[in-house]
Design an enzyme around this catalytic site. Structure first.
Site, PDB file in Angstrom:
ATOM      1  N   CYS A 286       5.116  -7.092   7.950  1.00 44.48           N
ATOM      2  CA  CYS A 286       6.055  -6.618   8.978  1.00 44.48           C
ATOM      3  C   CYS A 286       6.209  -7.703  10.037  1.00 44.48           C
ATOM      4  CB  CYS A 286       5.534  -5.337   9.622  1.00 44.48           C
ATOM      5  SG  CYS A 286       6.705  -4.637  10.810  1.00 44.48           S
TER       6      CYS A 286
ATOM      7  N   GLU B  44       0.823  -1.208   0.000  1.00 39.28           N
ATOM      8  CA  GLU B  44       0.000   0.000   0.000  1.00 39.28           C
ATOM      9  C   GLU B  44       0.856   1.257   0.000  1.00 39.28           C
ATOM     10  OE1 GLU B  44      -3.374  -1.901   2.958  1.00 39.28           O
ATOM     11  OE2 GLU B  44      -2.271  -0.135   3.568  1.00 39.28           O
TER      12      GLU B  44
ATOM     13  N   GLY C 149       5.747  -2.103   7.069  1.00 41.45           N
ATOM     14  CA  GLY C 149       7.118  -2.549   7.322  1.00 41.45           C
ATOM     15  C   GLY C 149       7.922  -1.622   8.213  1.00 41.45           C
ATOM     16  N   GLU C 150       9.026  -2.156   8.706  1.00 42.34           N
ATOM     17  CA  GLU C 150       9.972  -1.399   9.531  1.00 42.34           C
ATOM     18  C   GLU C 150      11.194  -1.101   8.635  1.00 42.34           C
ATOM     19  OE1 GLU C 150      10.761   0.215  12.503  1.00 42.34           O
ATOM     20  OE2 GLU C 150      12.655   0.364  11.398  1.00 42.34           O
TER      21      GLU C 150
ATOM     22  N   CYS D 192      -2.241   2.061   7.891  1.00 39.32           N
ATOM     23  CA  CYS D 192      -1.280   1.089   7.371  1.00 39.32           C
ATOM     24  C   CYS D 192      -1.806  -0.345   7.414  1.00 39.32           C
ATOM     25  CB  CYS D 192      -0.034   1.241   8.235  1.00 39.32           C
ATOM     26  SG  CYS D 192       1.135  -0.054   8.179  1.00 39.32           S
TER      27      CYS D 192
ATOM     28  N   CYS E   4      -1.801  -2.496  14.906  1.00 38.17           N
ATOM     29  CA  CYS E   4      -1.476  -2.278  13.495  1.00 38.17           C
ATOM     30  C   CYS E   4      -2.010  -3.416  12.630  1.00 38.17           C
ATOM     31  CB  CYS E   4       0.041  -2.190  13.377  1.00 38.17           C
ATOM     32  SG  CYS E   4       0.634  -2.215  11.699  1.00 38.17           S
TER      33      CYS E   4
ATOM     34  N   CYS F  92       2.940   8.541   1.799  1.00 36.02           N
ATOM     35  CA  CYS F  92       3.394   7.548   2.782  1.00 36.02           C
ATOM     36  C   CYS F  92       3.713   6.264   2.012  1.00 36.02           C
ATOM     37  CB  CYS F  92       2.260   7.331   3.789  1.00 36.02           C
ATOM     38  SG  CYS F  92       2.617   6.047   4.984  1.00 36.02           S
TER      39      CYS F  92
ATOM     40  N   SER G 282       8.641   5.836  16.412  1.00 41.67           N
ATOM     41  CA  SER G 282       7.331   5.378  16.891  1.00 41.67           C
ATOM     42  C   SER G 282       7.486   4.932  18.341  1.00 41.67           C
ATOM     43  CB  SER G 282       6.854   4.184  16.056  1.00 41.67           C
ATOM     44  OG  SER G 282       6.771   4.549  14.715  1.00 41.67           O
ATOM     45  N   LEU G 283       7.097   5.790  19.249  1.00 39.54           N
ATOM     46  CA  LEU G 283       7.278   5.476  20.672  1.00 39.54           C
ATOM     47  C   LEU G 283       5.998   4.843  21.229  1.00 39.54           C
ATOM     48  CD1 LEU G 283       9.344   5.732  22.977  1.00 39.54           C
ATOM     49  CD2 LEU G 283       8.267   7.915  23.566  1.00 39.54           C
ATOM     50  N   HIS G 284       4.903   5.588  21.165  1.00 45.69           N
ATOM     51  CA  HIS G 284       3.547   5.104  21.486  1.00 45.69           C
ATOM     52  C   HIS G 284       3.306   4.756  22.948  1.00 45.69           C
ATOM     53  CE1 HIS G 284       3.184   5.320  17.248  1.00 45.69           C
ATOM     54  NE2 HIS G 284       3.741   4.169  16.976  1.00 45.69           N
TER      55      HIS G 284
ATOM     56  N   ASN H  57      -6.757   4.836  14.299  1.00 44.42           N
ATOM     57  CA  ASN H  57      -7.733   4.650  13.227  1.00 44.42           C
ATOM     58  C   ASN H  57      -8.295   3.231  13.410  1.00 44.42           C
ATOM     59  OD1 ASN H  57      -9.118   5.116  10.878  1.00 44.42           O
ATOM     60  ND2 ASN H  57      -7.308   5.477   9.611  1.00 44.42           N
TER      61      ASN H  57
ATOM     62  N   CYS I  97       3.152  -5.156  16.137  1.00 41.08           N
ATOM     63  CA  CYS I  97       2.552  -4.171  17.062  1.00 41.08           C
ATOM     64  C   CYS I  97       1.037  -4.421  17.128  1.00 41.08           C
ATOM     65  CB  CYS I  97       2.834  -2.748  16.589  1.00 41.08           C
ATOM     66  SG  CYS I  97       4.594  -2.416  16.446  1.00 41.08           S
TER      67      CYS I  97
HETATM   68  S1  SF4 Z   1       3.299  -0.324  13.457  1.00 41.52           S
HETATM   69 FE1  SF4 Z   1       5.002  -0.367  11.970  1.00 41.52          FE
HETATM   70  S2  SF4 Z   1       6.556  -1.608  13.042  1.00 41.52           S
HETATM   71 FE2  SF4 Z   1       4.645  -2.024  14.112  1.00 41.52          FE
HETATM   72  S3  SF4 Z   1       3.805  -3.857  13.084  1.00 41.52           S
HETATM   73 FE3  SF4 Z   1       2.919  -2.059  12.035  1.00 41.52          FE
HETATM   74  S4  SF4 Z   1       4.273  -1.711  10.304  1.00 41.52           S
HETATM   75 FE4  SF4 Z   1       5.395  -3.008  11.745  1.00 41.52          FE
END
Ligand code: SF4
Length: 354
Positions: A110, A90, A162-163, A336, A117, A103, A216-218, A293, A114
């Site tokens: 990934c 995407e 992805g990371e 995402c 996600c 983006c 990305s701390l969160h 979201n 997380c």
């Molecule tokens: S938030 Fe980013 S790092 Fe975490 S699973 Fe989703 S894509 Fe991967």
């Protein structure tokens, strides 16, 4: 056959020299590929027919194929793209006041899992090549040209699937082509790489100066972060991450963007805003808050608007620079991984490459 979009400029230049051509030809061809965005070697009208044929026998020129385009009421445009092997990824064009931000994805799926996600639920299928990463930008630029958009594409963010630092060699090459004046010519200020923070790779990335950094701390503490980002937080603790970030070389006015997804009842209390403020007290940072979201496959809720605003206000009052990002494209599954999740690999169809 190698896709020419996967070459670095240095590799391509030496291949041109091996063909007995002057280095100047490499510059010309590179501009045809990245600036004029030609779809076929035959379009390179100031290159001899013989050289075009040789290139065509050595390289392919393959861009991702647009499988689905969805346009949100707020102007967000989401693309589901099919790669050469049928995998789906995407990319999203996000309208701002006077430009678009795109983006882009860096991996198919990934590995980090997380919990908030949608991409996480796919697991990791594979890394994307540099050409596949940049192919998304070509698709975005061509789409805006075709639609005669009055807003240019100005910013690129590596915040899709992805990371990026777990695919660092290919991401690095894509950043070099993005930055190259003969390539896509985006300055480092216009490109942001978003990472959960991979020790070692984070320092390597920062030393290149190729893009701005978002982390990305969160969550403001290790216990909560390991609950919502179990694999990322096993790689580095919150305190170690802040130590690494504090030691990175920054340009005079550069600040690190700290991303914080607000999840209802999980990390949105004032107590957590207080901890976040304390944690960032010695870091040159700005905070991006974004409300979750929601998606059917995710067990979390978006916080109430009141809580979101209270969290933001607390941080402002403490002197932090906070940007509350509007969640865009909620009606088109723009977060995402959401659109990919509801489509299947090798689904029939697809449009002409843009
Ligand atoms: S938030 Fe980013 S790092 Fe975490 S699973 Fe989703 S894509 Fe991967």
């Amino acid at each position: 056959m190698n896709n020419i979009l996967d070459c670095s400029f240095a590799e391509f230049q030496s291949s041109i020299q091996e063909l007995g051509e002057s280095p100047f030809r490499a510059d010309q061809i590179w501009q045809w590929i990245w600036q004029k965005r030609c779809a076929d070697f035959s379009e390179m009208t100031n290159i001899s027919k013989g050289l075009r044929e040789k290139l065509g026998s050595i390289y392919s020129l393959h861009r991702p194929v647009v499988q689905v385009v969805k346009k949100s009421r707020d102007g967000t445009i989401k693309f589901l793209l099919r790669l050469e092997d049928g995998e789906l990824i995407e990319t999203v064009l996000i309208p701002e006041k006077d430009h678009y931000t795109q983006c882009i994805s860096s991996q198919v799926g990934c590995a980090l899992g997380c919990s908030f996600c949608s991409t996480a639920q796919m697991g990791l299928k594979r890394n994307m090549s540099s050409g596949e990463i940049l192919g998304q930008v070509l698709v975005g630029l061509n789409y805006l040209d075709r639609e005669k958009s009055s807003l240019p594409l100005r910013n690129i963010v590596y915040m899709g699937m992805g990371e990026p630092l777990l695919n660092w060699p290919r991401v690095r090459q894509s950043l070099e082509v993005l930055r190259d004046p003969r390539g896509l010519n985006f300055s480092y200020r216009r490109v942001t790489l978003s990472t959960v923070g991979i020790p070692g790779k984070l320092e390597e990335f920062a030393a290149t100066g190729l893009a701005s950094l978002a982390v990305s701390l969160h969550a403001p503490d290790q216990e909560l972060r390991s609950r919502i980002m179990p694999k990322a937080s096993a790689l580095v603790s919150v305190d170690q991450l802040i130590d690494i970030l504090t030691s990175l070389p920054l340009r005079p006015r550069q600040r690190i963007t700290v991303e914080y997804v607000l999840i209802g009842g999980v990390n949105d209390e004032i107590k957590q805003a207080r901890e976040l403020n304390r944690l960032l007290s010695h870091l040159k940072a700005k905070i991006n808050l974004i409300a979750l979201n929601p998606a059917p496959e995710i067990d979390y809720l978006r916080p109430d608007q009141e809580r979101i605003l209270a969290f933001e206000r607390y941080l402002w009052d403490k002197g932090q620079t906070v940007h509350l990002r509007k969640g865009k494209g909620c009606d088109i599954e723009a977060a995402c991984g959401q659109l990919r999740k509801h489509s299947r690999k090798n689904e029939a169809g697809g449009q002409e490459p843009f």
